[in-house]
Design an enzyme around this catalytic site. Structure first.
Site, PDB file in Angstrom:
ATOM      1  N   HIS A  98       0.835  -1.204   0.000  1.00 20.70           N
ATOM      2  CA  HIS A  98       0.000   0.000   0.000  1.00 20.70           C
ATOM      3  C   HIS A  98       0.864   1.247   0.000  1.00 20.70           C
ATOM      4  O   HIS A  98       2.012   1.229   0.461  1.00 20.70           O
ATOM      5  CB  HIS A  98      -0.942   0.022   1.210  1.00 20.70           C
ATOM      6  CG  HIS A  98      -0.223  -0.053   2.520  1.00 20.70           C
ATOM      7  ND1 HIS A  98       0.263  -1.237   3.044  1.00 20.70           N
ATOM      8  CD2 HIS A  98       0.119   0.908   3.408  1.00 20.70           C
ATOM      9  CE1 HIS A  98       0.860  -0.996   4.189  1.00 20.70           C
ATOM     10  NE2 HIS A  98       0.796   0.310   4.439  1.00 20.70           N
ATOM     11  N   HIS A 100       0.864   5.334   1.145  1.00 19.91           N
ATOM     12  CA  HIS A 100       0.228   6.379   1.957  1.00 19.91           C
ATOM     13  C   HIS A 100       0.275   7.701   1.199  1.00 19.91           C
ATOM     14  O   HIS A 100       1.338   8.080   0.688  1.00 19.91           O
ATOM     15  CB  HIS A 100       1.004   6.613   3.262  1.00 19.91           C
ATOM     16  CG  HIS A 100       1.032   5.452   4.200  1.00 19.91           C
ATOM     17  ND1 HIS A 100       0.263   5.409   5.348  1.00 19.91           N
ATOM     18  CD2 HIS A 100       1.742   4.302   4.191  1.00 19.91           C
ATOM     19  CE1 HIS A 100       0.512   4.289   6.008  1.00 19.91           C
ATOM     20  NE2 HIS A 100       1.404   3.596   5.325  1.00 19.91           N
TER      21      HIS A 100
HETATM   22  P1  5GP Z   1       2.159   0.649   7.324  1.00 19.77           P
HETATM   23  O1  5GP Z   1       2.844   1.061   8.591  1.00 19.77           O
HETATM   24  O2  5GP Z   1       2.005  -0.835   7.195  1.00 19.77           O
HETATM   25  O3  5GP Z   1       2.758   1.302   6.113  1.00 19.77           O
HETATM   26  O4  5GP Z   1       0.718   1.307   7.434  1.00 19.77           O
HETATM   27  C1  5GP Z   1      -0.452   0.599   7.717  1.00 19.77           C
HETATM   28  C2  5GP Z   1      -1.543   1.613   7.900  1.00 19.77           C
HETATM   29  O5  5GP Z   1      -2.787   0.953   7.860  1.00 19.77           O
HETATM   30  C3  5GP Z   1      -1.484   2.368   9.247  1.00 19.77           C
HETATM   31  O6  5GP Z   1      -1.339   3.763   9.006  1.00 19.77           O
HETATM   32  C4  5GP Z   1      -2.805   2.018   9.922  1.00 19.77           C
HETATM   33  O7  5GP Z   1      -3.372   3.103  10.613  1.00 19.77           O
HETATM   34  C5  5GP Z   1      -3.672   1.581   8.750  1.00 19.77           C
HETATM   35  N1  5GP Z   1      -4.686   0.586   9.106  1.00 19.77           N
HETATM   36  C6  5GP Z   1      -4.482  -0.565   9.801  1.00 19.77           C
HETATM   37  N2  5GP Z   1      -5.639  -1.252   9.914  1.00 19.77           N
HETATM   38  C7  5GP Z   1      -6.581  -0.518   9.268  1.00 19.77           C
HETATM   39  C8  5GP Z   1      -7.979  -0.713   9.041  1.00 19.77           C
HETATM   40  O8  5GP Z   1      -8.600  -1.709   9.460  1.00 19.77           O
HETATM   41  N3  5GP Z   1      -8.624   0.241   8.337  1.00 19.77           N
HETATM   42  C9  5GP Z   1      -7.972   1.358   7.845  1.00 19.77           C
HETATM   43  N4  5GP Z   1      -8.719   2.236   7.169  1.00 19.77           N
HETATM   44  N5  5GP Z   1      -6.661   1.569   8.052  1.00 19.77           N
HETATM   45  C10 5GP Z   1      -5.970   0.651   8.750  1.00 19.77           C
END
Ligand code: 5GP
Length: 140
Positions: A98, A100
């Site tokens: 993903h 951001h």
């Molecule tokens: P990473 O640190 O893996 O790049 O970011 C994962 C992101 O996914 C985090 O910013 C977290 O807040 C978001 N996230 C985790 N679980 C969920 C969810 O169930 N729904 C949504 N909308 N965001 C999520």
């Protein structure tokens, strides 16, 4: 087990969706760093950048640009960060590729950047040689 994002794709979990097409989905982050913090995912589950087929990386990049333009017009941030974490050491928490999109306003301190180091000329060139030698092996 399916990732939390795959469960959103399947409709098993709710999400504040902003865009969807055949390959990608964009929805707001549940713990936003700023107003409008959006995640763009590939609907098919791959853990990270290295495991993604290039055409799906391109699809996510296209959607990220479409959504970033809409965020810019709708929320009028002063700027935005595009961040993509790979591996726990890099802060990745959800192992489903993903991107951001984090809208930024002057002085918001919403995202902490890296600490710039000091380049040592010989080390830079030795490191570049290691990487380019690896690329040479892969292309041979
Ligand atoms: P990473 O640190 O893996 O790049 O970011 C994962 C992101 O996914 C985090 O910013 C977290 O807040 C978001 N996230 C985790 N679980 C969920 C969810 O169930 N729904 C949504 N909308 N965001 C999520």
């Amino acid at each position: 087990m399916a990732s939390v994002f795959s469960r959103i794709v399947k409709g098993e979990l709710p999400a504040a969706k902003v865009y969807e097409d055949g390959l990608t989905l964009a929805f707001l982050d549940i713990n936003p760093a700023s107003r409008g913090h959006t995640l763009v995912i590939c609907k098919e589950e791959y853990p990270d950048f290295l495991t993604m087929p290039p055409e799906l990386v391109a699809a996510v990049a296209r959607t990220s640009q479409v959504v970033a333009r809409a965020i810019k017009a709708a929320l009028q941030p002063d700027g935005f960060n595009i961040i993509q974490n790979n591996g726990a050491a890099a802060g990745q928490v959800v192992f489903h590729y993903h991107v951001h999109i984090i809208p930024r306003w002057e002085g918001d301190h919403a995202v902490r950047g890296w600490r710039p180091g000091t380049a040592v000329h010989d080390e830079l060139h030795a490191t570049a040689a290691l990487i380019s030698a690896q690329l040479g092996k892969e292309q041979a």
